[in-house]
Design a protein around this motif. Sequence first.
Motif, short mmCIF file in Angstrom:
data_model
loop_
_atom_site.label_atom_id
_atom_site.label_comp_id
_atom_site.label_asym_id
_atom_site.label_seq_id
_atom_site.Cartn_x
_atom_site.Cartn_y
_atom_site.Cartn_z
N VAL A 282 0.85 -1.19 0.00
CA VAL A 282 0.00 0.00 0.00
C VAL A 282 0.89 1.24 0.00
O VAL A 282 1.74 1.40 0.87
CB VAL A 282 -0.93 0.02 1.23
CG1 VAL A 282 -1.76 1.31 1.25
CG2 VAL A 282 -1.85 -1.20 1.22
N ASP A 283 0.69 2.09 -1.00
CA ASP A 283 1.40 3.36 -1.16
C ASP A 283 2.92 3.17 -1.32
O ASP A 283 3.67 3.27 -0.32
CB ASP A 283 1.11 4.31 -0.01
CG ASP A 283 -0.29 4.90 -0.07
OD1 ASP A 283 -0.99 4.70 -1.09
OD2 ASP A 283 -0.70 5.57 0.90
N PRO A 284 3.37 2.88 -2.53
CA PRO A 284 4.82 2.68 -2.75
C PRO A 284 5.67 3.88 -2.39
O PRO A 284 6.88 3.74 -2.19
CB PRO A 284 4.90 2.39 -4.26
CG PRO A 284 3.55 1.94 -4.64
CD PRO A 284 2.59 2.67 -3.76
N GLY A 285 5.06 5.08 -2.34
CA GLY A 285 5.84 6.25 -1.96
C GLY A 285 6.54 6.89 -3.13
O GLY A 285 6.12 6.77 -4.29
N PRO A 286 7.66 7.57 -2.89
CA PRO A 286 8.35 8.31 -3.95
C PRO A 286 9.05 7.37 -4.92
O PRO A 286 9.32 6.21 -4.61
CB PRO A 286 9.37 9.16 -3.18
CG PRO A 286 9.64 8.35 -1.94
CD PRO A 286 8.33 7.72 -1.57
N ASP A 287 9.34 7.88 -6.09
CA ASP A 287 10.08 7.12 -7.11
C ASP A 287 11.57 7.19 -6.76
O ASP A 287 12.34 7.92 -7.38
CB ASP A 287 9.81 7.69 -8.50
CG ASP A 287 10.43 6.84 -9.60
OD1 ASP A 287 10.94 5.75 -9.30
OD2 ASP A 287 10.41 7.28 -10.77
N ASP A 288 11.92 6.42 -5.76
CA ASP A 288 13.28 6.42 -5.22
C ASP A 288 13.80 4.98 -5.25
O ASP A 288 13.19 4.09 -4.64
CB ASP A 288 13.28 6.97 -3.79
CG ASP A 288 14.65 6.91 -3.15
OD1 ASP A 288 15.45 7.82 -3.39
OD2 ASP A 288 14.92 5.92 -2.43
N ALA A 289 14.91 4.75 -5.92
CA ALA A 289 15.39 3.38 -6.15
C ALA A 289 15.68 2.67 -4.84
O ALA A 289 15.33 1.49 -4.67
CB ALA A 289 16.63 3.42 -7.03
#
Length: 263
Positions: free
Chosen positions: A48-55
């Motif tokens: 739920v909610d992957p968050g920012p596009d941060d590797a």
Amino acid sequence: MSEPRYEQVRPVTPLASVVLAANPSPMTLEGTNTWLLRAPGASDVIVVDPGPDDAAHLTAVRDGAGTVAAILLTHGHPDHSDGARRLHEMTGAPVRALDPAHRLGDEGLSEGDVVAAAGVEVRVWATPGHSSDSLSFLLDARDGAEAAVLTGDTILGRGTTVVAYPDGNLGEYLASLRRLQELGPATVLTGHGPELPRAGDAAAMYLAHRAQRLNQVRAALDELGPRATARQIVELVYADVDQAVWWAAELSVSAQLAYLRGE
């Protein structure tokens, strides 16, 4: 308050663990909470909610999850949804959301849906107000686990949230809080900040805060006149709030003005 533990899986309930993204700010508090839902012994996970596009964050989520059955979004604001496409590409899991613009796969989410995977059943409630597409996800009590609700930005672990006018609507937000209040002792798994022990108490506090702010806005209109701008009201009513978030307070005041003028 202890130092945040970023990009680590932290168990919270028997069915839910959290991975904290390293995107702290006045609006996101310590960062975005990405939730991993699974029953003990399950081989897959609902994210739920992957968050920012941060590797680094998404790698930590993938490694902590293993097999991802589905990716759910509480709403489409970037700090919750920007990482969804990359996590989809990393795992092949569909992305389900109320807003079609954020879906990747054939299925969306809407009021009354039940997502069954990873040994759990997630019930979907429409809880608009913070945004028009805000959802909450309910986990019923079972097998020794207490009931819980994932609220996105509708209820935060600390402080209060913005009603992101004009997409956000205060009347809808108050109705959503009253609905969440009915969950009583359910644990609140928040989009930002710590988990909270009782949904009923948290929602009641939010409702009281909104009533107080509405009274303050009414008083400001009496003092400044009916044509007062949202900015003028913020400077008067939100003088105790960090000016770095006054832009967000202006959105909430705009929502309050629309609500009052509709009464």
